[in-house]
Design a protein around this motif. Structure first.
Motif, short mmCIF file in Angstrom:
data_model
loop_
_atom_site.label_atom_id
_atom_site.label_comp_id
_atom_site.label_asym_id
_atom_site.label_seq_id
_atom_site.Cartn_x
_atom_site.Cartn_y
_atom_site.Cartn_z
N UNK A 1 41.67 38.08 47.05
CA UNK A 1 40.88 38.35 45.86
C UNK A 1 40.21 37.11 45.29
N UNK A 2 39.10 37.34 44.60
CA UNK A 2 38.42 36.28 43.90
C UNK A 2 37.20 35.74 44.62
N UNK A 3 36.20 35.38 43.81
CA UNK A 3 35.01 34.68 44.29
C UNK A 3 35.07 33.26 43.74
N UNK A 4 34.75 32.31 44.58
CA UNK A 4 34.92 30.91 44.24
C UNK A 4 33.65 30.14 44.61
N UNK A 5 33.57 28.91 44.07
CA UNK A 5 32.49 28.03 44.51
C UNK A 5 33.00 26.61 44.60
N UNK A 16 36.82 28.87 40.12
CA UNK A 16 36.79 30.33 40.07
C UNK A 16 35.46 30.81 39.49
N UNK A 17 34.81 31.73 40.20
CA UNK A 17 33.57 32.33 39.74
C UNK A 17 33.84 33.68 39.10
N UNK A 18 34.65 34.51 39.78
CA UNK A 18 34.97 35.82 39.22
C UNK A 18 36.23 36.36 39.91
N UNK A 19 37.07 37.03 39.13
CA UNK A 19 38.31 37.60 39.68
C UNK A 19 38.04 38.97 40.29
N UNK A 20 37.26 38.97 41.34
CA UNK A 20 36.89 40.23 41.99
C UNK A 20 38.00 40.70 42.93
N UNK A 21 38.11 42.02 43.05
CA UNK A 21 39.09 42.61 43.95
C UNK A 21 38.46 42.82 45.32
N UNK A 22 39.07 42.23 46.36
CA UNK A 22 38.63 42.40 47.74
C UNK A 22 37.11 42.24 47.89
N UNK A 23 36.55 41.11 47.44
CA UNK A 23 35.10 40.92 47.51
C UNK A 23 34.67 40.48 48.91
N UNK A 24 33.45 40.84 49.29
CA UNK A 24 32.94 40.37 50.58
C UNK A 24 31.43 40.44 50.60
#
Length: 430
Positions: A258-262, A275-283
């Motif tokens: 989980x999570x989007x990062x940069x 941390x960019x956003x606490x997204x669930x199973x992002x792709x």
């Protein structure tokens, strides 16, 4: 080896210097280019625009193919396609203005009998390889192997880096290097610290990649092959999360955890990513100048966040609510989404979705890319590389029948894809 690289780089200098995109027309109303005003769809199948410095008062636009672009239309030849019949020269090949669906009898979709030596229409070899191009040569448009096979491994991610194409071998734990034209096919880097080398993204000097079973974002210089850690997410697992490269940062997804990062491209975030956003199973992350877009695996939605509004508590914008999302692409105006075998277009700002279906029954669409005129995709289950016009006209065109294509990347005048069925890198001219 280095000498061979330098010689090929010199040979490619004229190929990779700038992107030449061709735009065929079938009617005058398609020839409108801002300050150039309304133009004429010439009998050659390309647009010209008023220019009183030409004897014919018409000059071909910059989206005509090599040999025509920027040249005056010969006096006495300028005419609307509504009043003209296009001829293919001495080969008498039939004309196909406006046709975008490939001929299934050939892998290229080019009209049988066309002859690349005929310069009566173009003034030289035609630069494009789709069915709208008079005089295009079939063997230039067939797909060819640029790299591989990666025996006992896979062919997954593809990225164009300047004058090179880099592709990843999955559990083979390597990055492979090929030249845009046949000539170099060799190992770029061994990445033994990664469990799998999967999706890739690039800028003009590096190829970036995440670890399927681990926490790291890494990069390799091209063509030298120096591997560096850009950043990491302690405890993370990227799986097929995906990544996208911006001007100062690389954005990446931990699909497994989980999570989007940069992370900063200057390597100042090597110890931990932001941390960019606490997204669930992002792709399948993509970027434009204002936003980051991703597929949220938990909700089957495409979501977006302003690039200057990073942070785990920021509100996202929901742009598309789907059922079986697999991949994305974005340009200045539109978002392109693969959903349950369909390829659809929607407004990238979400204000007026204006949904438009570009293709259906495409199977599992694995990767997607856009240029000025077309959106391209690989159908891993349909064993095809396909494209459609972004404006929705003309239907889908099969560019190649290929065995289990995965990753896709675009060069100036060619399409590159990872053919996982044969563990090879393939190329076809546009």
């Amino acid at each position: 080896m280095e000498l061979g690289r330098r010689l090929v780089m010199v040979a490619l200098a004229g190929i990779a210097g700038g992107c030449t995109i061709t735009f065929p027309c079938s009617s005058d109303d398609q020839c409108t280019r801002g300050d150039k005003g309304s133009g004429v769809c010439e009998a050659s199948g390309y647009c010209s625009f008023p220019d009183d410095s030409c004897d014919s008062d018409q000059r071909y636009g910059e989206l005509a193919p090599a040999g025509l672009a920027g040249r005056c239309v010969p006096a006495g030849e300028s005419s609307s396609t509504a009043d003209s019949v296009n001829t293919a020269g001495p080969t008498d090949a039939p004309t196909v203005p406006g046709m975008t669906t490939a001929d299934p009898s050939t892998s290229s979709g080019i009209v049988d009998g066309a002859d690349s030596s005929d310069s009566s229409i173009t003034g030289g070899p035609v630069a494009c390889c789709h069915a709208d191009c008079e005089g295009a040569c079939i063997d230039r448009c067939d797909s060819i192997v640029l790299g591989g096979p990666a025996m006992g491994a896979e062919a997954i991610g593809v990225a164009v880096v300047g004058e090179w194409v880099v592709w990843s071998t999955g559990f083979g734990q390597t990055l492979e290097l090929a030249s845009l034209e046949p000539g170099i096919d060799e190992r770029l880097a061994d990445v033994v610290g990664n469990s799998f080398v999967t999706k890739t993204a690039a800028d003009d000097s590096h190829v970036y990649f995440v670890d399927y079973g681990g926490p790291t974002l890494k990069r390799a210089t091209v063509p030298e092959g120096l591997v560096e850690t850009v950043s990491q997410v302690p405890g993370g697992e990227a799986r097929f999360g995906g990544l996208a490269v911006g001007a100062e940062h690389v954005y990446f997804a931990m699909r497994g955890t989980g999570g989007i990062w940069r992370a900063a491209k200057d390597l100042s975030d090597q110890l931990a990513a932001e941390s960019v956003y606490e997204a669930a199973s992002p792709f399948d992350i993509v970027l434009d100048e204002q936003r980051i877009y991703w597929i949220d695996g938990g909700s089957n939605q495409v979501r977006a966040l302003e690039l200057d509004a990073v942070g785990p508590t920021e509100d996202f914008v929901m742009l598309y609510d789907g059922s079986d999302l697999t991949t994305l692409a974005v340009d200045d105006d539109f978002l392109f989404v693969a959903d349950g075998g369909s390829v659809v277009r929607t407004d990238n700002a979400g204000a007026d979705p204006g949904l438009l279906t570009l293709a259906t029954q495409q199977g599992m669409v694995w990767d997607m890319a856009v240029d000025e005129v077309h959106v391209y995709w690989t159908s891993a289950s349909g064993n095809t590389v396909v494209r459609a016009r972004k404006d929705g006209t003309g239907g889908a065109e099969v560019l190649a029948n290929t065995e289990q294509p995965w990753g896709l990347a675009l060069g100036c005048d060619a399409i590159f894809w990872a053919q996982n069925g044969t563990q090879t890198l393939q190329r076809r001219l546009k």
